[in-house]
Design a protein around this motif. Structure first.
Motif, short mmCIF file in Angstrom:
data_model
loop_
_atom_site.label_atom_id
_atom_site.label_comp_id
_atom_site.label_asym_id
_atom_site.label_seq_id
_atom_site.Cartn_x
_atom_site.Cartn_y
_atom_site.Cartn_z
N UNK A 180 0.83 -1.21 0.00
CA UNK A 180 0.00 0.00 0.00
C UNK A 180 0.86 1.26 0.00
N UNK A 181 1.97 1.22 0.74
CA UNK A 181 2.84 2.38 0.80
C UNK A 181 3.45 2.66 -0.58
N UNK A 182 3.83 1.60 -1.26
CA UNK A 182 4.41 1.76 -2.60
C UNK A 182 3.40 2.45 -3.53
N UNK A 183 2.16 1.96 -3.52
CA UNK A 183 1.13 2.52 -4.40
C UNK A 183 0.85 3.98 -4.08
N UNK A 184 0.72 4.28 -2.79
CA UNK A 184 0.39 5.65 -2.37
C UNK A 184 1.55 6.60 -2.64
N UNK A 185 2.77 6.16 -2.40
CA UNK A 185 3.94 7.02 -2.60
C UNK A 185 4.11 7.39 -4.07
N UNK A 186 3.91 6.43 -4.95
CA UNK A 186 4.04 6.70 -6.39
C UNK A 186 2.97 7.69 -6.83
N UNK A 187 1.76 7.49 -6.33
CA UNK A 187 0.66 8.40 -6.66
C UNK A 187 0.95 9.81 -6.17
N UNK A 188 1.48 9.91 -4.95
CA UNK A 188 1.79 11.21 -4.36
C UNK A 188 2.92 11.90 -5.12
N UNK A 189 3.95 11.13 -5.47
CA UNK A 189 5.11 11.71 -6.17
C UNK A 189 4.72 12.23 -7.55
N UNK A 190 3.81 11.53 -8.19
CA UNK A 190 3.39 11.90 -9.54
C UNK A 190 2.67 13.25 -9.57
N UNK A 191 2.11 13.64 -8.41
CA UNK A 191 1.36 14.90 -8.34
C UNK A 191 2.26 16.10 -8.04
N UNK A 192 3.48 15.84 -7.58
CA UNK A 192 4.38 16.92 -7.19
C UNK A 192 5.35 17.27 -8.32
N UNK A 193 5.72 18.53 -8.39
CA UNK A 193 6.66 18.98 -9.43
C UNK A 193 8.09 18.90 -8.91
N UNK A 194 8.49 17.71 -8.48
CA UNK A 194 9.85 17.52 -7.98
C UNK A 194 10.61 16.61 -8.93
N UNK A 195 11.93 16.70 -8.87
CA UNK A 195 12.73 15.80 -9.71
C UNK A 195 13.68 14.93 -8.89
N UNK A 196 13.74 15.20 -7.57
CA UNK A 196 14.60 14.41 -6.69
C UNK A 196 13.81 14.04 -5.44
N UNK A 197 13.91 12.78 -5.03
CA UNK A 197 13.22 12.36 -3.82
C UNK A 197 14.19 11.62 -2.91
#
Length: 267
Positions: A180-197
């Motif tokens: 669940x964390x994997x799915x949620x994190x990818x979804x969250x990252x896709x919404x942000x305008x970042x290039x490094x995590x």
């Protein structure tokens, strides 16, 4: 005339007696009145519950008590009270049977009453088991939903700058939570305008190999959507696992702490 037939024919008398002689004297009844529930509503529901038990012990109907158990869980009914009401219905039936026999001795014998009591005991046990099963099914469902919600709330990427975000992995990670964390994190990252995590494992406890695999999948997914993943706070066990399986994670930039990782990024 069989006892079951007598109970069916006098069902209305029994449910009326249950409500007036027992239920209206309970604390539950007073509480429901104080909370604003109408007398009519309380009476209707109480008699309906009593009637279903009578139907079950007489074989007139077979209510789905498992479904009833699930409903009672959702309306926060104490299952102990349900069992108590069932026992009161049972006592009421026996009391009435004895009373009716004294009035009309030809209806049935004492042996008939004893036999019916034994059969009723078995039926009530099955009803209680079915109620508990439904109650527990709904409880497990609720716990799973709450757990998923907690995971979603705890999987939050924190923007540090316009282009850099931090994903803190906190607490125990097993297979389910890792997924669940994997799915949620990818979804969250896709919404942000970042290039490094920066993925910080300082407060994480990886409980099994599957959780580790989910973390690896998450990191690879970050790369696929154009993010540069950087690791911090890697635990020795996790680091050893990635090396042993030849994971590409071992080739990523990794730092002993989140502070060191952010310093490396010029923050």
């Amino acid at each position: 005339m069989q006892i079951s037939q007598i109970l069916i024919s006098r069902r209305a008398e029994l449910v009326d007696a249950f409500y007036s002689d027992y239920y209206t004297k309970t604390d539950e009844y007073k509480l429901r009145l104080n909370e604003g529930e109408t007398e009519e509503s309380i009476c209707s529901l109480s008699k309906s519950s009593c009637g279903m038990i009578i139907d079950a012990v007489t074989g007139e109907k077979e209510p789905d008590f498992s479904t009833i158990g699930r409903r009672r869980f959702n309306d926060k009914t104490d299952i102990k009270k349900i069992h108590q009401h069932m026992n009161e219905v049972d006592k009421l039936i026996i009391t009435k049977l004895i009373f009716w026999k004294e009035q009309e001795a030809h209806l049935y014998t004492d042996v008939d009453i004893i036999q019916f009591m034994m059969e009723t005991k078995d039926i009530l046990t099955l009803i209680q088991q079915s109620l508990l099963e439904g109650f527990m099914q709904e409880n497990r469902k609720k716990v799973a939903e709450q757990r998923k919600e907690i995971i979603q709330l705890s999987t939050r990427i924190i923007p540090i700058t316009e282009t850099i975000g931090v994903l803190p992995i906190v607490g125990s990670l097993d297979d389910d939570r890792g997924y669940f964390m994997k799915e949620k994190a990818i979804e969250s990252a896709d919404k942000l305008a970042i290039d490094t995590i920066v993925i910080d494992f300082s407060s994480a406890i990886l409980k099994d190999d599957l959780a580790t695999k989910h973390m690896e999948d998450m990191i690879q997914s970050f790369k696929l959507i154009g993010l540069l993943p950087i690791l911090s706070g890697m635990q020795p066990r996790f680091a050893q696992q990635t090396i042993q399986v030849g994971s590409s994670i071992s080739k990523l930039d990794s730092f002993g702490s989140l502070e060191q990782a952010l310093r490396h990024l010029g923050i």
